[in-house]
Design a protein around this motif. Structure first.
Motif, PDB file in Angstrom:
ATOM      1  N   MET A   1       0.837  -1.186   0.000  1.00  0.00           N
ATOM      2  CA  MET A   1       0.000   0.000   0.000  1.00  0.00           C
ATOM      3  C   MET A   1       0.876   1.242   0.000  1.00  0.00           C
ATOM      4  O   MET A   1       1.953   1.268   0.555  1.00  0.00           O
ATOM      5  N   SER A   2       0.357   2.253  -0.574  1.00  0.00           N
ATOM      6  CA  SER A   2       1.079   3.508  -0.666  1.00  0.00           C
ATOM      7  C   SER A   2       1.074   4.239   0.666  1.00  0.00           C
ATOM      8  O   SER A   2       0.129   4.178   1.434  1.00  0.00           O
ATOM      9  N   GLU A   3       2.164   4.944   0.933  1.00  0.00           N
ATOM     10  CA  GLU A   3       2.269   5.748   2.145  1.00  0.00           C
ATOM     11  C   GLU A   3       1.749   7.161   1.907  1.00  0.00           C
ATOM     12  O   GLU A   3       1.773   7.983   2.814  1.00  0.00           O
ATOM     13  N   THR A   4       1.308   7.457   0.700  1.00  0.00           N
ATOM     14  CA  THR A   4       0.782   8.776   0.380  1.00  0.00           C
ATOM     15  C   THR A   4      -0.476   9.028   1.206  1.00  0.00           C
ATOM     16  O   THR A   4      -1.358   8.179   1.257  1.00  0.00           O
ATOM     17  N   ALA A  14      -9.133   7.410  -6.591  1.00  0.00           N
ATOM     18  CA  ALA A  14      -9.208   6.001  -6.215  1.00  0.00           C
ATOM     19  C   ALA A  14     -10.599   5.423  -6.434  1.00  0.00           C
ATOM     20  O   ALA A  14     -10.741   4.229  -6.695  1.00  0.00           O
ATOM     21  N   LEU A  15     -11.615   6.253  -6.349  1.00  0.00           N
ATOM     22  CA  LEU A  15     -12.978   5.762  -6.553  1.00  0.00           C
ATOM     23  C   LEU A  15     -13.172   5.255  -7.968  1.00  0.00           C
ATOM     24  O   LEU A  15     -13.962   4.340  -8.201  1.00  0.00           O
ATOM     25  N   GLY A  16     -12.437   5.834  -8.919  1.00  0.00           N
ATOM     26  CA  GLY A  16     -12.442   5.321 -10.284  1.00  0.00           C
ATOM     27  C   GLY A  16     -13.741   5.512 -11.041  1.00  0.00           C
ATOM     28  O   GLY A  16     -13.941   4.919 -12.092  1.00  0.00           O
ATOM     29  N   ASN A  17     -14.638   6.305 -10.505  1.00  0.00           N
ATOM     30  CA  ASN A  17     -15.926   6.511 -11.141  1.00  0.00           C
ATOM     31  C   ASN A  17     -16.329   7.962 -10.918  1.00  0.00           C
ATOM     32  O   ASN A  17     -16.471   8.388  -9.770  1.00  0.00           O
ATOM     33  N   PRO A  18     -16.531   8.725 -11.980  1.00  0.00           N
ATOM     34  CA  PRO A  18     -16.854  10.140 -11.819  1.00  0.00           C
ATOM     35  C   PRO A  18     -18.130  10.392 -11.010  1.00  0.00           C
ATOM     36  O   PRO A  18     -18.226  11.369 -10.277  1.00  0.00           O
ATOM     37  N   ASP A  49     -10.969   0.317   0.094  1.00  0.00           N
ATOM     38  CA  ASP A  49     -11.566  -0.964  -0.298  1.00  0.00           C
ATOM     39  C   ASP A  49     -11.575  -1.118  -1.816  1.00  0.00           C
ATOM     40  O   ASP A  49     -11.331  -2.210  -2.336  1.00  0.00           O
ATOM     41  N   THR A  50     -11.828  -0.028  -2.521  1.00  0.00           N
ATOM     42  CA  THR A  50     -11.835  -0.065  -3.983  1.00  0.00           C
ATOM     43  C   THR A  50     -10.442  -0.380  -4.521  1.00  0.00           C
ATOM     44  O   THR A  50     -10.284  -1.241  -5.387  1.00  0.00           O
ATOM     45  N   VAL A  51      -9.436   0.296  -3.994  1.00  0.00           N
ATOM     46  CA  VAL A  51      -8.054   0.053  -4.415  1.00  0.00           C
ATOM     47  C   VAL A  51      -7.655  -1.399  -4.122  1.00  0.00           C
ATOM     48  O   VAL A  51      -7.046  -2.078  -4.957  1.00  0.00           O
ATOM     49  N   ALA A  52      -8.043  -1.897  -2.946  1.00  0.00           N
ATOM     50  CA  ALA A  52      -7.710  -3.285  -2.580  1.00  0.00           C
ATOM     51  C   ALA A  52      -8.417  -4.280  -3.502  1.00  0.00           C
ATOM     52  O   ALA A  52      -7.822  -5.282  -3.916  1.00  0.00           O
ATOM     53  N   ALA A  53      -9.671  -4.017  -3.851  1.00  0.00           N
ATOM     54  CA  ALA A  53     -10.410  -4.907  -4.741  1.00  0.00           C
ATOM     55  C   ALA A  53      -9.787  -4.930  -6.135  1.00  0.00           C
ATOM     56  O   ALA A  53      -9.689  -5.993  -6.762  1.00  0.00           O
ATOM     57  N   ILE A  54      -9.373  -3.770  -6.598  1.00  0.00           N
ATOM     58  CA  ILE A  54      -8.714  -3.710  -7.905  1.00  0.00           C
ATOM     59  C   ILE A  54      -7.426  -4.528  -7.888  1.00  0.00           C
ATOM     60  O   ILE A  54      -7.140  -5.285  -8.815  1.00  0.00           O
ATOM     61  N   GLN A  55      -6.657  -4.409  -6.812  1.00  0.00           N
ATOM     62  CA  GLN A  55      -5.414  -5.170  -6.710  1.00  0.00           C
ATOM     63  C   GLN A  55      -5.693  -6.666  -6.647  1.00  0.00           C
ATOM     64  O   GLN A  55      -4.998  -7.462  -7.277  1.00  0.00           O
ATOM     65  N   ARG A  56      -6.730  -7.069  -5.884  1.00  0.00           N
ATOM     66  CA  ARG A  56      -7.090  -8.492  -5.832  1.00  0.00           C
ATOM     67  C   ARG A  56      -7.465  -8.994  -7.225  1.00  0.00           C
ATOM     68  O   ARG A  56      -7.072 -10.094  -7.620  1.00  0.00           O
ATOM     69  N   GLY A  57      -8.211  -8.189  -7.965  1.00  0.00           N
ATOM     70  CA  GLY A  57      -8.585  -8.578  -9.329  1.00  0.00           C
ATOM     71  C   GLY A  57      -7.365  -8.750 -10.221  1.00  0.00           C
ATOM     72  O   GLY A  57      -7.280  -9.705 -10.996  1.00  0.00           O
ATOM     73  N   ARG A  58      -6.426  -7.828 -10.088  1.00  0.00           N
ATOM     74  CA  ARG A  58      -5.189  -7.943 -10.877  1.00  0.00           C
ATOM     75  C   ARG A  58      -4.390  -9.177 -10.482  1.00  0.00           C
ATOM     76  O   ARG A  58      -3.819  -9.864 -11.345  1.00  0.00           O
TER      77      ARG A  58
END
Length: 94
Positions: A1-4, A14-18, A49-58
């Motif tokens: 995970m990023s420290e940013t 991160a939400l990835g949806n406008p 949670d969205t970022v984590a789900a995207i990573q799990r998918g990848r």
């Protein structure tokens, strides 16, 4: 995970949806001062949670690309979920 640190801009990205990003910004803009932190924290959790789900998918796609079965270690909880849903329906909660 990023420290940013999480910022309004980072959460929007991160939400990835406008539509979701606009909803988040709208809630932040309308929140009274004493509720700002709670609104921000709720949306930060959604973004994480969205970022984590995207990573799990990848990760799953990469495993499948290597010919692995990423589902072999998964626990099937379908029956438990169906039983819980049926129990909730009988109580009128669903």
């Amino acid at each position: 995970m990023s420290e940013t640190p999480w910022t309004i801009e980072r959460i929007c990205g991160a939400l990835g949806n406008p539509v979701l990003a606009q909803r988040f910004v709208g809630e932040i803009n309308r929140a009274p001062a004493h509720e700002l932190l709670a609104v921000f924290a709720r949306w930060e959790r959604v973004a994480k949670d969205t970022v984590a789900a995207i990573q799990r998918g990848r990760d799953i796609a990469a495993a499948q690309g290597r010919g692995e079965d990423p589902t072999e270690s998964w626990i099937d909880v379908t029956d438990r979920v169906r039983a819980d849903a049926a129990r909730l329906r009988t109580r009128g909660a669903a």
